[in-house]
Design a protein around this motif. Structure first.
Motif, PDB file in Angstrom:
ATOM      1  N   PRO A 105     -75.349 -45.054 -31.014  1.00  0.00           N
ATOM      2  CA  PRO A 105     -74.344 -44.314 -31.798  1.00  0.00           C
ATOM      3  C   PRO A 105     -73.006 -44.247 -31.070  1.00  0.00           C
ATOM      4  O   PRO A 105     -72.944 -43.967 -29.869  1.00  0.00           O
ATOM      5  N   ALA A 145     -86.790 -49.400 -36.415  1.00  0.00           N
ATOM      6  CA  ALA A 145     -85.921 -49.117 -35.272  1.00  0.00           C
ATOM      7  C   ALA A 145     -86.740 -48.903 -34.009  1.00  0.00           C
ATOM      8  O   ALA A 145     -87.850 -48.369 -34.052  1.00  0.00           O
ATOM      9  N   TRP A 151     -79.385 -45.000 -26.778  1.00  0.00           N
ATOM     10  CA  TRP A 151     -79.547 -44.226 -28.018  1.00  0.00           C
ATOM     11  C   TRP A 151     -80.214 -42.885 -27.721  1.00  0.00           C
ATOM     12  O   TRP A 151     -79.772 -41.830 -28.177  1.00  0.00           O
ATOM     13  N   ASN A 336     -78.718 -41.860 -36.484  1.00  0.00           N
ATOM     14  CA  ASN A 336     -79.064 -43.164 -37.022  1.00  0.00           C
ATOM     15  C   ASN A 336     -79.424 -42.947 -38.489  1.00  0.00           C
ATOM     16  O   ASN A 336     -80.352 -42.193 -38.799  1.00  0.00           O
TER      17      ASN A 336
END
Length: 411
Positions: A105, A145, A151, A336
């Motif tokens: 992100p 994912a 992350w 996400n």
């Protein structure tokens, strides 16, 4: 570290229940290099499931960032002809697509938004002729994912690298219904049946509009296209294969009428777009179109999203997710969209899905346009659900029916 037995369960789920590779079929697997260990397991499981060929396309977000920092917009926007030919060749073979993602992100937060926008538009334009294949479910596709330390540290900044990664893995595995002692395929079959139950209920009412209201200030009426279809969970490709496009998924969703959306909606979670995080924003709609907006952070990025093309200022999807859903109960902001959208009701700016309309996949774009379907080169979900969300449906004969009370289904 997550045990290989669990990783293999996840890989088998992604291949057999997610993308549902068919005997002899070509699987095109796009993955970050950070996920190589998991991707190899997916390749193994694909061959075990009977895949005729597996093509792995690698990407590296660190290299992508370096490219944006050092290359010109013109260079980045140049799409090599062989890449287009490769995509065409795969689709000509009636392939299926599996995407293994692990985006960090805010990775491209420092990159100029106009540059990101121009490059995105160039890529979307180059590959536009092939969009029908996944949008209209001509072939199977799925997204899963895999946690990474960068992350995980965004989600759990207070934890050490090791603890943060472990915490994110536990959250992801819970979200996709994979555990040490269960059969995730059976779990997903049961889950798909539950989602279909909600779809059947919503389809039975044939609502002409939904009115959303909560204490944050959302007061939005979303008109639904006539002959709309609620869908959720698994889907069926033209070849008859039943697949799950998103893992996880908790939503039931349908097609809004492009020109019948009015009011204000407040986002309840940040939106990751173009590698940046748009936070605390709202959108005002009039006759379907976004006419004004504001964001406390990354407002220019929100402007880029709304102004991406003609269709990006209209809605293409409305999705319902109970506040009391498994992902919501985790109380984690994943940063996400694949996960956060399944913890909250959400809307999507941009393209509609033709299979949310009766016989929609058989119609040409011009016919879909006339019926009120939205077309865009993008489809971007943002979350607006809350614990106090009230949803009232209005039928075509004017009857009002409670759909959500205090954030959950009451049908």
């Amino acid at each position: 570290m997550i045990k290989e037995e669990i990783l293999r369960k996840y890989a088998r789920l992604a291949v057999c229940m997610g993308v549902a590779v068919q005997p002899g079929q070509l699987l095109v697997l796009t993955s970050s290099v950070e996920c190589a260990y998991f991707t190899r397991l997916c390749v193994e499981e694909a061959y075990k499931a009977g895949a005729g060929e597996v093509l792995v396309l690698w990407n590296d977000e660190a290299v992508t960032k370096l490219a944006f920092q050092n290359e010109s917009t013109e260079t980045l926007s140049r799409i090599a002809p062989w890449k287009i030919e490769q995509k065409k060749n795969c689709i000509d073979q009636k392939c299926c697509f599996l995407y293994v993602e692990s985006a960090t992100p805010g990775l491209l937060a420092e990159i100029d938004g106009k540059k990101l926008q121009t490059v995105r538009m160039a890529k979307e334009t180059a590959f536009e002729p092939f969009e029908y294949y996944t949008v209209a479910n001509y072939g199977q596709w799925s997204i899963v994912a895999i946690p990474t330390v960068p992350w995980a540290k965004k989600v759990f900044p207070e934890l050490s690298d090791e603890k943060a990664l472990e915490a994110l893995w536990n959250a992801v595995l819970t979200s996709v219904r994979v555990s040490q002692d269960n059969d995730p395929v059976t779990e997903w079959q049961r889950h798909n049946e539950e989602l279909q139950h909600h779809c059947d209920l919503m389809n039975g009412f044939r609502f002409q509009s939904l009115h959303f209201k909560n204490g944050l200030g959302t007061d939005l009426t979303v008109g639904l296209i006539k002959d709309h279809i609620w869908a959720g969970g698994c889907d069926k490709a033209k070849n008859g294969a039943v697949f799950n496009p998103n893992m996880p998924t908790e939503e039931v969703f349908t097609m809004p009428d492009k020109y019948r959306v009015d009011g204000r909606v407040y986002a309840t979670k940040p939106l990751s777009y173009q590698g940046k995080l748009i936070e605390n924003f709202y959108l005002d709609f009039q006759d379907g179109k976004v006419v004004s907006f504001h964001a406390e952070k990354e407002e220019d990025t929100l402007k880029n999203l709304v102004g991406f093309d003609e269709g990006s200022s209209y809605l293409g999807e409305v999705a319902l997710i109970p506040h009391d859903s498994p992902i919501s109960r985790l109380g984690i902001l994943f940063l996400n969209t694949l996960f956060d959208e399944n913890a909250s009701c959400h809307l999507a700016l941009g393209a509609s899905y033709p299979d949310n309309l009766k016989n929609g996949t058989e119609l040409k774009r011009e016919e879909l346009d006339r019926l009120g379907s939205n077309y865009s080169k993008i489809h971007c979900d943002f979350m607006f659900g809350s614990a106090d969300m009230e949803i009232t449906g209005t039928t075509w004969d004017g009857k009002q029916v409670g759909v959500f009370h205090s954030g959950n289904f009451v049908l």
